[in-house]
Design a protein around this motif. Sequence first.
Motif, PDB file in Angstrom:
ATOM      1  N   UNK A  52     -58.784  37.783 -32.646  1.00  0.00           N
ATOM      2  CA  UNK A  52     -59.697  37.758 -31.447  1.00  0.00           C
ATOM      3  C   UNK A  52     -59.952  36.647 -30.813  1.00  0.00           C
ATOM      4  N   UNK A  53     -60.021  35.573 -31.540  1.00  0.00           N
ATOM      5  CA  UNK A  53     -60.209  34.049 -30.913  1.00  0.00           C
ATOM      6  C   UNK A  53     -58.906  33.847 -29.969  1.00  0.00           C
ATOM      7  N   UNK A  54     -57.895  34.139 -30.546  1.00  0.00           N
ATOM      8  CA  UNK A  54     -56.544  33.965 -29.798  1.00  0.00           C
ATOM      9  C   UNK A  54     -56.640  34.639 -28.344  1.00  0.00           C
ATOM     10  N   UNK A  55     -56.814  35.929 -28.445  1.00  0.00           N
ATOM     11  CA  UNK A  55     -56.923  36.629 -27.164  1.00  0.00           C
ATOM     12  C   UNK A  55     -58.106  36.063 -26.299  1.00  0.00           C
ATOM     13  N   UNK A  56     -59.164  35.865 -26.772  1.00  0.00           N
ATOM     14  CA  UNK A  56     -60.426  35.469 -25.931  1.00  0.00           C
ATOM     15  C   UNK A  56     -59.914  34.244 -25.081  1.00  0.00           C
ATOM     16  N   UNK A  57     -59.392  33.151 -25.919  1.00  0.00           N
ATOM     17  CA  UNK A  57     -59.020  31.795 -25.314  1.00  0.00           C
ATOM     18  C   UNK A  57     -57.825  32.195 -24.325  1.00  0.00           C
ATOM     19  N   UNK A  58     -56.797  32.956 -24.553  1.00  0.00           N
ATOM     20  CA  UNK A  58     -55.801  33.022 -23.894  1.00  0.00           C
ATOM     21  C   UNK A  58     -56.043  33.897 -22.512  1.00  0.00           C
ATOM     22  N   UNK A  59     -56.932  34.765 -22.681  1.00  0.00           N
ATOM     23  CA  UNK A  59     -57.471  35.277 -21.474  1.00  0.00           C
ATOM     24  C   UNK A  59     -58.187  34.670 -20.561  1.00  0.00           C
TER      25      UNK A  59
ATOM     26  N   UNK B  48     -45.490  33.202 -19.382  1.00  0.00           N
ATOM     27  CA  UNK B  48     -45.191  33.149 -20.696  1.00  0.00           C
ATOM     28  C   UNK B  48     -46.272  33.426 -21.842  1.00  0.00           C
ATOM     29  N   UNK B  49     -47.497  32.905 -21.261  1.00  0.00           N
ATOM     30  CA  UNK B  49     -48.971  33.189 -21.890  1.00  0.00           C
ATOM     31  C   UNK B  49     -49.290  34.798 -21.931  1.00  0.00           C
ATOM     32  N   UNK B  50     -48.867  35.158 -20.565  1.00  0.00           N
ATOM     33  CA  UNK B  50     -49.280  36.675 -20.296  1.00  0.00           C
ATOM     34  C   UNK B  50     -48.460  37.832 -21.369  1.00  0.00           C
ATOM     35  N   UNK B  51     -47.137  37.277 -21.472  1.00  0.00           N
ATOM     36  CA  UNK B  51     -46.371  37.948 -22.328  1.00  0.00           C
ATOM     37  C   UNK B  51     -46.639  37.859 -23.749  1.00  0.00           C
ATOM     38  N   UNK B  52     -47.200  36.591 -24.236  1.00  0.00           N
ATOM     39  CA  UNK B  52     -47.789  36.496 -25.416  1.00  0.00           C
ATOM     40  C   UNK B  52     -49.028  37.252 -25.830  1.00  0.00           C
ATOM     41  N   UNK B  53     -49.883  37.276 -24.770  1.00  0.00           N
ATOM     42  CA  UNK B  53     -51.010  37.844 -24.881  1.00  0.00           C
ATOM     43  C   UNK B  53     -50.945  39.490 -24.977  1.00  0.00           C
ATOM     44  N   UNK B  54     -49.977  40.028 -24.085  1.00  0.00           N
ATOM     45  CA  UNK B  54     -49.540  41.351 -24.401  1.00  0.00           C
ATOM     46  C   UNK B  54     -49.015  41.812 -25.698  1.00  0.00           C
ATOM     47  N   UNK B  55     -48.034  40.832 -26.510  1.00  0.00           N
ATOM     48  CA  UNK B  55     -47.654  41.298 -27.536  1.00  0.00           C
ATOM     49  C   UNK B  55     -48.735  41.072 -28.715  1.00  0.00           C
ATOM     50  N   UNK B  56     -49.459  40.033 -28.637  1.00  0.00           N
ATOM     51  CA  UNK B  56     -50.887  39.924 -29.183  1.00  0.00           C
ATOM     52  C   UNK B  56     -51.720  41.172 -29.546  1.00  0.00           C
ATOM     53  N   UNK B  57     -52.105  41.582 -28.235  1.00  0.00           N
ATOM     54  CA  UNK B  57     -52.938  42.562 -28.032  1.00  0.00           C
ATOM     55  C   UNK B  57     -52.033  44.297 -28.474  1.00  0.00           C
ATOM     56  N   UNK B  58     -50.805  44.080 -28.304  1.00  0.00           N
ATOM     57  CA  UNK B  58     -50.087  45.376 -28.964  1.00  0.00           C
ATOM     58  C   UNK B  58     -50.191  45.346 -30.444  1.00  0.00           C
TER      59      UNK B  58
ATOM     60  N   UNK C 148     -54.380  25.655 -25.876  1.00  0.00           N
ATOM     61  CA  UNK C 148     -54.010  25.457 -27.094  1.00  0.00           C
ATOM     62  C   UNK C 148     -54.610  26.059 -28.244  1.00  0.00           C
ATOM     63  N   UNK C 149     -56.162  25.804 -27.988  1.00  0.00           N
ATOM     64  CA  UNK C 149     -56.778  26.547 -29.291  1.00  0.00           C
ATOM     65  C   UNK C 149     -56.341  28.102 -29.323  1.00  0.00           C
ATOM     66  N   UNK C 150     -55.996  28.825 -28.219  1.00  0.00           N
ATOM     67  CA  UNK C 150     -55.714  30.148 -28.562  1.00  0.00           C
ATOM     68  C   UNK C 150     -54.361  30.306 -29.167  1.00  0.00           C
ATOM     69  N   UNK C 151     -53.526  29.251 -28.826  1.00  0.00           N
ATOM     70  CA  UNK C 151     -52.159  29.292 -29.468  1.00  0.00           C
ATOM     71  C   UNK C 151     -52.093  28.994 -31.027  1.00  0.00           C
ATOM     72  N   UNK C 152     -52.936  27.961 -31.385  1.00  0.00           N
ATOM     73  CA  UNK C 152     -53.055  27.718 -32.811  1.00  0.00           C
ATOM     74  C   UNK C 152     -53.852  28.849 -33.413  1.00  0.00           C
ATOM     75  N   UNK C 153     -54.740  29.281 -32.803  1.00  0.00           N
ATOM     76  CA  UNK C 153     -55.702  30.396 -33.318  1.00  0.00           C
ATOM     77  C   UNK C 153     -54.596  31.656 -33.666  1.00  0.00           C
ATOM     78  N   UNK C 154     -53.738  32.095 -32.858  1.00  0.00           N
ATOM     79  CA  UNK C 154     -52.678  32.805 -32.970  1.00  0.00           C
ATOM     80  C   UNK C 154     -51.960  32.598 -34.264  1.00  0.00           C
ATOM     81  N   UNK C 155     -51.306  31.497 -34.417  1.00  0.00           N
ATOM     82  CA  UNK C 155     -50.448  31.034 -35.371  1.00  0.00           C
ATOM     83  C   UNK C 155     -51.104  31.066 -36.866  1.00  0.00           C
ATOM     84  N   UNK C 156     -52.507  30.772 -36.802  1.00  0.00           N
ATOM     85  CA  UNK C 156     -53.364  30.861 -37.997  1.00  0.00           C
ATOM     86  C   UNK C 156     -53.930  32.127 -38.182  1.00  0.00           C
ATOM     87  N   UNK C 157     -53.479  33.367 -37.472  1.00  0.00           N
ATOM     88  CA  UNK C 157     -53.749  34.449 -37.698  1.00  0.00           C
ATOM     89  C   UNK C 157     -55.345  35.048 -37.295  1.00  0.00           C
ATOM     90  N   UNK C 158     -55.879  34.309 -36.287  1.00  0.00           N
ATOM     91  CA  UNK C 158     -57.312  34.338 -35.981  1.00  0.00           C
ATOM     92  C   UNK C 158     -57.074  34.972 -34.445  1.00  0.00           C
TER      93      UNK C 158
END
Length: 273
Positions: free
Chosen positions: A239-246, A260-270, A227-237
């Motif tokens: 690197x933190x989002x990628x680390x937590x979701x991984x 679903x998390x893997x798909x999001x992680x791929x999108x964020x990384x791209x 959840x910290x990763x998902x919120x970090x992503x929404x807040x534009x953070x």
Amino acid sequence: MSLGRENFAQEMSLPDQEIDLAKAALYIAQEENPSLEVDYYLKQLDQWAAQVRSLLPVERYPMRVLQGINQILYEELGFRGNEEDYYDPRNSFLDQVMEQRVGIPISLALVYLEVSRRLDFPMVGIGMPGHFLIRPEFEDAGIFVDAFHQGEILFPQDCQDRLQQVFAQPIDLQPEFLEAVSKREFLARMLTNLKLIYINHQDLERALGVIERLLLVFPDAITEQRDRGLLSYQLGRIPSAIADLKTYLAHSPDASDASMIQLLLTQISDQSE
């Protein structure tokens, strides 16, 4: 790191039995209100316990102690459950609950527990789904207290009825519903309530702060890292989002939301490349 967060982290470094629930809850509130004087509220609890003590006979049988606490907290001080604005975040801040004399089941239970502890009448939290209760901490007590409803004394059948009221449908009372919670579990439930309120209010910054404190309570809570990763992503953070979701996927590769998390992680990384 804020003073409230530092104080909370220090309290969470203690063994569970040594955690001071009132202090920990006030440190949660101190992050919202940095000028909060923790000792003022601890002394207030001392004073309320002294008022109850003055009512008690030499023979302190349990029902008499509970009646004394109820008389002071509900009849004289006017504590009550906040039915009008149940999801007001202030219901989760101990200083506000003590000032306004209103709260939700778990925050009112905390006031009750802290007063009873000062009377050498230990009680424990009961994490019944949907409605937090407390009970005296002795074997086969058989009675429960609903701090939200004026300290009403409940028996197991009453707990079953309360459960059905909360969920508005027939539901069986499982033995584990009436088990005592640890101090860390108590604080985690308080924080989880606050987290959900902030998310529902779309206050993502504060929700993230709550998750940070949940991870101080239970550092291995992998869903909180997700959840910290998902919120970090929404807040534009990113690197933190990628680390937590991984981290989440590494620990929970077979989770129901892993794809679903893997798909999001791929999108964020791209996006971040």
